[in-house]
Design a protein around this motif. Structure first.
Motif, PDB file in Angstrom:
ATOM      1  N   PRO A 232      -3.615   1.127  -8.860  1.00 54.52           N
ATOM      2  CA  PRO A 232      -3.138   2.427  -8.368  1.00 54.52           C
ATOM      3  C   PRO A 232      -2.413   2.266  -7.040  1.00 54.52           C
ATOM      4  CG  PRO A 232      -5.479   2.187  -7.914  1.00 54.52           C
ATOM      5  CD  PRO A 232      -5.081   0.976  -8.706  1.00 54.52           C
ATOM      6  N   ARG A 233      -1.159   2.710  -6.976  1.00 55.14           N
ATOM      7  CA  ARG A 233      -0.352   2.511  -5.780  1.00 55.14           C
ATOM      8  C   ARG A 233       0.173   3.844  -5.246  1.00 55.14           C
ATOM      9  NH1 ARG A 233       2.539  -1.223  -9.873  1.00 55.14           N
ATOM     10  NH2 ARG A 233       1.341   0.328 -11.048  1.00 55.14           N
ATOM     11  N   ILE A 234       0.147   3.995  -3.937  1.00 53.91           N
ATOM     12  CA  ILE A 234       0.760   5.149  -3.281  1.00 53.91           C
ATOM     13  C   ILE A 234       1.949   4.638  -2.484  1.00 53.91           C
ATOM     14  CG2 ILE A 234       0.477   6.950  -1.537  1.00 53.91           C
ATOM     15  CD1 ILE A 234      -2.420   7.216  -2.419  1.00 53.91           C
ATOM     16  N   ILE A 235       3.106   5.245  -2.714  1.00 57.42           N
ATOM     17  CA  ILE A 235       4.340   4.845  -2.052  1.00 57.42           C
ATOM     18  C   ILE A 235       4.743   5.964  -1.091  1.00 57.42           C
ATOM     19  CG2 ILE A 235       6.724   4.103  -2.364  1.00 57.42           C
ATOM     20  CD1 ILE A 235       4.369   4.140  -5.358  1.00 57.42           C
TER      21      ILE A 235
ATOM     22  N   ALA B 254       4.763   9.099  -3.559  1.00 54.62           N
ATOM     23  CA  ALA B 254       4.632   9.040  -5.011  1.00 54.62           C
ATOM     24  C   ALA B 254       3.375   8.256  -5.343  1.00 54.62           C
ATOM     25  CB  ALA B 254       5.850   8.383  -5.650  1.00 54.62           C
ATOM     26  N   PHE B 255       2.840   8.520  -6.542  1.00 54.54           N
ATOM     27  CA  PHE B 255       1.669   7.781  -7.035  1.00 54.54           C
ATOM     28  C   PHE B 255       2.062   7.055  -8.303  1.00 54.54           C
ATOM     29  CE2 PHE B 255      -2.113   7.553  -9.812  1.00 54.54           C
ATOM     30  CZ  PHE B 255      -2.930   6.758  -9.013  1.00 54.54           C
TER      31      PHE B 255
ATOM     32  N   ALA C  43       0.516   1.427  -0.521  1.00 61.39           N
ATOM     33  CA  ALA C  43      -0.911   1.168  -0.487  1.00 61.39           C
ATOM     34  C   ALA C  43      -1.381   0.803  -1.883  1.00 61.39           C
ATOM     35  CB  ALA C  43      -1.678   2.395   0.019  1.00 61.39           C
ATOM     36  N   ALA C  44      -2.317  -0.136  -1.971  1.00 63.62           N
ATOM     37  CA  ALA C  44      -2.844  -0.573  -3.259  1.00 63.62           C
ATOM     38  C   ALA C  44      -4.202  -1.221  -3.015  1.00 63.62           C
ATOM     39  CB  ALA C  44      -1.899  -1.569  -3.922  1.00 63.62           C
ATOM     40  N   PRO C  45      -5.013  -1.413  -4.050  1.00 63.42           N
ATOM     41  CA  PRO C  45      -6.216  -2.219  -3.868  1.00 63.42           C
ATOM     42  C   PRO C  45      -5.842  -3.644  -3.492  1.00 63.42           C
ATOM     43  CG  PRO C  45      -6.298  -0.983  -5.931  1.00 63.42           C
ATOM     44  CD  PRO C  45      -4.895  -0.865  -5.412  1.00 63.42           C
TER      45      PRO C  45
END
Length: 382
Positions: free
Chosen positions: A330-333, A358-359, A378-380
Motif C-alpha cells: 500500500p503506497r501513498i503518493i 493518491a493511494f 510512503a510504503a511499508p
C-alpha cells in the motif's frame, strides 16, 4: 477497489499550527481562519483519509477492511495485520510542540494490556503499537532531538548561577549515567519554585520556550537535548525512547500507525514522570540528522531500522520518462511541488499536485510517476 485513486486527507487544527503553510501548499486562501497543524494521510482511526472511487468517496480504513489482502498485500497483512502500518503527515509548526517520547513495541504491548486489564491505571496508551517516526524538512525546520553530551548541558545549566540546580549539574557531570536523575530532578521540581527556576534560565532557547510555557520545567529539560536546524531535504529519525520536540517549520512526517505519546514538558497536558522515565533511552545522540540515500537519478530515501514504513522522494522532470516507484504494498503518493501523474501499467493516471495525494493499493502492482516537481511516497518498509 483496486488500482490508484485520489486520496483526501484531514487537516488537524492544533494551536501550535501555522495559519499559512498548509493553506498555501494546497492553494487555499491564506491565512486560514485557525491554525492548521497537520495534514493526516492514512487509515488511522483518529482521522482516516477518504479514497475517491467509482461509487463516490469511501473511508480508506473501510476500503482496507473490506479487502485487506488486495489493498495491503499478503506480506503486510502477515506482519502487521489487516491495518495500514504507517501514518503519513504534513506537519506545519509555528510554535513549539511538547517534549515527548514513544514506547518500543514490546513495552507498548505490555503496557496497553496492563492498562486495559486495570481501569485504575493512568490512561497513558491508546493502542498496543510503537511509534517510531521520521521527519523530512520542507522548509528550514528547528527541532530538539535526543540527548547531547551531558557535560555540555552541565556547563549551560551552571552558567545560570542558580544554586538549587547544583544536584542537576552534579548528575550531568557524572555522564550518561546521570541523565535519568537530571531529568527526574527537573520534572519533579517543586511546583511553587518552577516559575523562578524557568525565569532564571538565561539561554536564548530557554527564553524562547518560556514565552510559550512559562514555569514549565520542560524548558530546562529541553536544554539537555540537541537543538538542530534542518534544511529542506534533511531528515531526523526518532526511534522509540528518543526524547524530542518540534519547534518551528514544515516537513513530511511518517510514523508507525500509533498515537502513543508520553509527554515530558512544554505542555499544559499531564506529564507522567515515572512512566516517561521507564520509556526514555538515556544515551547520547551524537548526530540527529539522517542522511538521504540516492537510489536512482531523482529518487532518494532515508534508511531506518524498522519495517513499518519507508519514505521516498521523487524529483520529477518533464523531460525524463516516468519514474518507477521503488516500493510495493500500500503506497501513498503526496505532491509537494509541481504537477505529477501516478499510473499503474496502462491505467488512467491520477493527477497529484501540491498538497494532494493518491493511494495505490498493493494489487495495483508496480506504479510510476511522471510530470514535474516533487512527490513523496510512503510504503511499508518490507
Amino acid at each position: 477497489m483496486s488500482g490508484v485513486h485520489r486520496l483526501t486527507g484531514v487537516v488537524r487544527p492544533y494551536a501550535w499550527g501555522s495559519r499559512t503553510f498548509l493553506a498555501e501548499l494546497q492553494g487555499r486562501p491564506a491565512p486560514a481562519d485557525a491554525p492548521e497543524a497537520e495534514l493526516w494521510l492514512g487509515a488511522h482511526p483518529g482521522d482516516p483519509s477518504t479514497v475517491a472511487g467509482h461509487d463516490g468517496p469511501a473511508g480508506l480504513a473501510d476500503v482496507i477492511a473490506a479487502d485487506p489482502a488486495g489493498q495491503l498485500g499478503a506480506a503486510s497483512v502477515d506482519e502487521f495485520g489487516p491495518h495500514l502500518p504507517y501514518l503519513m503527515k504534513v506537519l506545519a509548526a509555528s510554535a513549539p510542540l511538547s517534549l515527548q517520547a514513544h514506547p518500543d513495541l514490546d513495552y507498548a504491548r505490555k503496557a496497553f494490556a496492563a492498562q486495559e486489564a486495570d481501569p485504575s491505571l493512568p490512561r497513558n496508551y491508546t493502542d498496543a503499537n510503537h511509534k517510531p517516526e521520521m521527519l523530512v524538512a520542507l522548509t528550514p525546520f528547528q527541532a530538539l532531538c535526543g540527548f547531547r553530551d551531558p557535560a555540555v548541558s552541565a556547563s549551560v545549566l551552571e552558567s545560570f548561577e542558580v544554586p538549587s540546580l547544583a544536584p542537576v549539574v552534579a548528575a550531568l557531570r557524572s555522564g550518561v549515567a546521570g541523565l535519568a536523575e537530571a531529568v527526574r530532578l527537573l520534572l519533579t521540581w517543586p511546583a511553587e519554585d518552577r516559575a523562578a527556576l524557568v525565569a532564571a534560565a538565561g539561554a536564548p532557547l530557554a527564553r524562547r520556550l518560556a514565552e510559550h510555557y512559562p514555569g514549565d520545567p520542560g524548558v530546562l529539560v529541553a536544554l539537555l537535548l540537541n537543538h538542530v536546524t534542518l534544511q529542506p531535504g534533511e531528515a531526523i529519525w526518532m526511534p522509540a525512547g528518543n526524547l524530542h520536540a518540534y519547534l518551528e517549520g514544515a516537513g513530511v512526517e511518517i510514523m508507525a500507525a500509533s498515537d502513543n505519546v508520553l509527554r515530558g514538558g512544554l505542555t499544559p497536558k499531564r506529564v507522567d514522570v515515572d512512566e516517561l522515565l521507564r520509556v526514555l533511552r538515556f544515551e547520547v545522540l551524537d548526530d540527529p540528522i539522517l542522511p538521504a540515500t540516492e537510489l536512482a537519478p531523482g529518487v532518494s530515501t532515508w534508511r531506518v531500522p524498522i519495517r513499518d514504513f519507508a519514505l521516498y522522494r521523487l524529483e520529477l522532470s518533464g523531460s525524463r520518462p516516468p519514474t518507477p516507484v521503488p516500493a510495493e504494498g500500500p503506497r501513498i503518493i503526496l505532491g509537494v511541488e509541481g504537477d505529477a501523474f501516478v499510473a499503474e501499467g496502462h491505467g488512467t493516471p491520477v493527477e497529484v499536485t501540491a498538497g494532494t495525494a493518491a493511494f495505490a493499493a498493493a494489487d495495483a502492482g508496480p506504479i510510476s510517476v511522471a510530470g514535474t516537481g516533487t512527490v513523496f511516497v510512503a510504503a511499508p518498509g518490507l
